[in-house]
Motif scaffolding. Sequence first.
Motif, mmCIF file in Angstrom:
data_model
loop_
_atom_site.group_PDB
_atom_site.id
_atom_site.type_symbol
_atom_site.label_atom_id
_atom_site.label_comp_id
_atom_site.label_asym_id
_atom_site.label_seq_id
_atom_site.Cartn_x
_atom_site.Cartn_y
_atom_site.Cartn_z
ATOM 1 N N GLY A 20 0.777 -1.244 0.000
ATOM 2 C CA GLY A 20 0.000 0.000 0.000
ATOM 3 C C GLY A 20 0.803 1.285 0.000
ATOM 4 N N TYR A 21 2.104 1.206 -0.275
ATOM 5 C CA TYR A 21 2.877 2.446 -0.341
ATOM 6 C C TYR A 21 2.606 3.120 -1.690
ATOM 7 N N VAL A 22 2.346 4.395 -1.657
ATOM 8 C CA VAL A 22 2.084 5.117 -2.902
ATOM 9 C C VAL A 22 3.194 6.130 -3.170
ATOM 10 N N THR A 23 3.459 6.934 -2.159
ATOM 11 C CA THR A 23 4.474 7.968 -2.327
ATOM 12 C C THR A 23 5.698 7.612 -1.497
ATOM 13 N N PRO A 24 6.878 7.633 -2.107
ATOM 14 C CA PRO A 24 8.063 7.330 -1.309
ATOM 15 C C PRO A 24 8.297 8.400 -0.239
ATOM 16 N N THR A 25 8.819 7.994 0.878
ATOM 17 C CA THR A 25 9.174 8.954 1.931
ATOM 18 C C THR A 25 10.490 9.631 1.514
ATOM 19 N N PRO A 26 10.849 10.732 2.178
ATOM 20 C CA PRO A 26 12.083 11.433 1.784
ATOM 21 C C PRO A 26 13.321 10.529 1.769
ATOM 22 N N ILE A 27 13.457 9.675 2.759
ATOM 23 C CA ILE A 27 14.663 8.831 2.758
ATOM 24 C C ILE A 27 14.623 7.856 1.599
ATOM 25 N N GLN A 28 13.442 7.397 1.258
ATOM 26 C CA GLN A 28 13.325 6.468 0.119
ATOM 27 C C GLN A 28 13.659 7.185 -1.187
ATOM 28 N N THR A 29 13.144 8.394 -1.329
ATOM 29 C CA THR A 29 13.424 9.164 -2.544
ATOM 30 C C THR A 29 14.927 9.353 -2.721
ATOM 31 N N ALA A 45 19.079 8.545 9.647
ATOM 32 C CA ALA A 45 17.622 8.547 9.737
ATOM 33 C C ALA A 45 17.176 7.653 10.874
ATOM 34 N N GLN A 46 16.073 8.041 11.463
ATOM 35 C CA GLN A 46 15.524 7.239 12.553
ATOM 36 C C GLN A 46 14.529 6.228 12.024
ATOM 37 N N THR A 47 14.204 5.289 12.903
ATOM 38 C CA THR A 47 13.088 4.410 12.592
ATOM 39 C C THR A 47 11.827 5.260 12.546
ATOM 40 N N GLY A 48 10.942 4.935 11.647
ATOM 41 C CA GLY A 48 9.738 5.751 11.495
ATOM 42 C C GLY A 48 9.795 6.607 10.242
ATOM 43 N N THR A 49 10.959 6.659 9.631
ATOM 44 C CA THR A 49 11.120 7.485 8.430
ATOM 45 C C THR A 49 10.885 6.684 7.154
ATOM 46 N N GLY A 50 10.727 5.392 7.291
ATOM 47 C CA GLY A 50 10.573 4.540 6.111
ATOM 48 C C GLY A 50 11.902 3.985 5.634
ATOM 49 N N LYS A 51 12.866 3.910 6.539
ATOM 50 C CA LYS A 51 14.198 3.487 6.084
ATOM 51 C C LYS A 51 14.265 1.994 5.751
ATOM 52 N N THR A 52 13.392 1.199 6.347
ATOM 53 C CA THR A 52 13.447 -0.229 6.045
ATOM 54 C C THR A 52 13.186 -0.467 4.563
ATOM 55 N N ALA A 53 12.169 0.199 4.043
ATOM 56 C CA ALA A 53 11.897 0.044 2.608
ATOM 57 C C ALA A 53 13.008 0.709 1.795
ATOM 58 N N ALA A 54 13.603 1.757 2.352
ATOM 59 C CA ALA A 54 14.668 2.460 1.619
ATOM 60 C C ALA A 54 15.827 1.507 1.305
ATOM 61 N N GLY A 450 8.545 4.977 15.697
ATOM 62 C CA GLY A 450 7.247 5.510 15.372
ATOM 63 C C GLY A 450 6.884 5.097 13.978
ATOM 64 N N LYS A 451 5.651 4.699 13.810
ATOM 65 C CA LYS A 451 5.209 4.332 12.470
ATOM 66 C C LYS A 451 4.369 5.490 12.010
ATOM 67 N N ILE A 452 4.935 6.289 11.184
ATOM 68 C CA ILE A 452 4.237 7.523 10.929
ATOM 69 C C ILE A 452 3.550 7.561 9.585
ATOM 70 N N TYR A 453 3.760 6.556 8.793
ATOM 71 C CA TYR A 453 3.230 6.683 7.449
ATOM 72 C C TYR A 453 1.979 5.874 7.163
ATOM 73 N N ARG A 454 1.750 4.855 7.857
ATOM 74 C CA ARG A 454 0.521 4.116 7.587
ATOM 75 C C ARG A 454 0.085 3.412 8.855
ATOM 76 N N PRO A 455 -1.193 3.043 8.888
ATOM 77 C CA PRO A 455 -1.663 2.378 10.091
ATOM 78 C C PRO A 455 -0.837 1.132 10.353
ATOM 79 N N ARG A 456 -0.771 0.765 11.610
ATOM 80 C CA ARG A 456 0.090 -0.375 11.908
ATOM 81 C C ARG A 456 -0.438 -1.637 11.248
ATOM 82 N N ARG A 457 0.536 -2.524 11.089
ATOM 83 C CA ARG A 457 0.206 -3.759 10.391
ATOM 84 C C ARG A 457 -0.767 -4.608 11.180
ATOM 85 N N GLN A 458 -1.466 -5.437 10.466
ATOM 86 C CA GLN A 458 -2.320 -6.392 11.145
ATOM 87 C C GLN A 458 -1.448 -7.313 11.978
#
Length: 461
Positions: A20-29, A45-54, A450-458
């Motif tokens: 469900g990711y649509v727009t990359p976060t700044p670190i991903q970009t 970058a901290q956790t919560g910035t989307g670095k795992t996907a980056a 912090g998970k700031i970009y999408r609701p937490r996972r199931q």
Amino acid sequence: MNFESFNLHPRVAAGVKQVGYVTPTPIQTQAIPVIMQGRDVMGLAQTGTGKTAAFGLPILHRLMDGPRGHVRALIVAPTRELAEQINDAISDMGRQTGLRTVTIYGGVNMNPQIQKLRAGAEIVVACPGRLLDHLGQGTIDLSRVEVAVLDEADRMFDMGFLPDIRRIVKHLPAKRQTLLFSATMPDDVRQLTREVLRDPVTVEIGHMAPAHTVSHALYPVAQHLKTPLLLELLKSIRMDSVLIFTRTKHRARRVAQQLAKAGYEATSLQGNLSQNRRQAAMDGFRDGSYQIMVATDIAARGIDVEQISHVINYDIPDTVDAYTHRIGRTGRAARTGDAFTLITREDDEMVRAVEAKLKTRIERRTLDGFDYNAPAPARDTEFARPPRPQASRPQTPRRQAPRPQAPSARQGQETPARNANNTPDEPRAPRPRANGHKTPDTPRPAGGYGKIYRPRRQQGR
Ligand code: AMP
């Protein structure tokens, strides 16, 4: 900017869509294109910035080509929770790739890990200690690793893992891509980057500034009245999720018990829990079935609850950094949060240091109607005295501690007390703290989760 512009392998792109990711976060970009070019990256970058996907997406993309059946990507993380989170994220994004992952950390039986390695996992997400155990036993081969990631390098340093990291890196081929992520850049981590990265591209994401959105307050109180005051305080606030910090494991457990007795849905996270109970406590706090979590600094690592409305320091931490990191867990992004600290006379010096750091005087509050002169509750003798000074505990510098030979003699990365067979592990020597922290219960927690970009996972996958 969207994910198509990265030209990820179609199966990886499909995975992105699926999560469900649509727009990359700044670190991903910033990071994804350079990692896809094969460059080494130093990511601040901290956790919560989307670095795992980056780092996860370029890794999946890369591994789509080339051989299967042996370890080609290694991700090293400081805690089992983080390792699990990374593994979950990569497994989700890589669902259509057919690539196999395995998590490696201590406190659980080695055999399932060995089986997955033998079965030919291509991606390993590991904590340093257990990874070294596998290397020692020859149950993992890192000689064909193409990409290595060192995640949360500053925490690994805080936890005394840098010597382990250096040993692990020796097992990697010289020709490889290395990515290092860290929320802060202490000198030792900077030195490590010089050792392990080649001509890195630096990618930096601005820090969140919790101090601006968090309101702080101090509640002076006698040691023996901390719990009664806490109970009154909780009655007086409108809270979502409350994270309470204590200085010791024992106090975490006791405070949680007392809160539960008072009718709160409270749980504690501390080192003596089995992996299952740890996970249950974390899951329960995350999904809201526990409103209150009581934890020590080290146990609280990995807590990634979005809605923490209040952080309460039942005990003030013993460093200023720990204070700012603890309260960094509330008031993330645009939210506001409250950070309350119960203080006793002995805390004066630390309070002054915190105020100096925040460059402001923190408001002292008293609770109307609370009897500050009440004698100690009769049965609460434990809390009538201050926590045992940390310095009085025996310390064995880890570097000098012999590595136990048998794998079962090692604990997990952080705080497990029991292994998967449910037999107690042997105690592990405390790690040395180059930054002056003294025991495994009081290291500086770097950055917040912090998970700031999408609701937490199931849960429950
Ligand atoms: P991380 O910093 O990797 O722990 O990611 C923090 C949270 O952001 C996780 O819950 C991710 O699933 C989520 N996330 C990462 N990248 C994106 C994105 N591009 N769009 C939406 N959510 C994201």
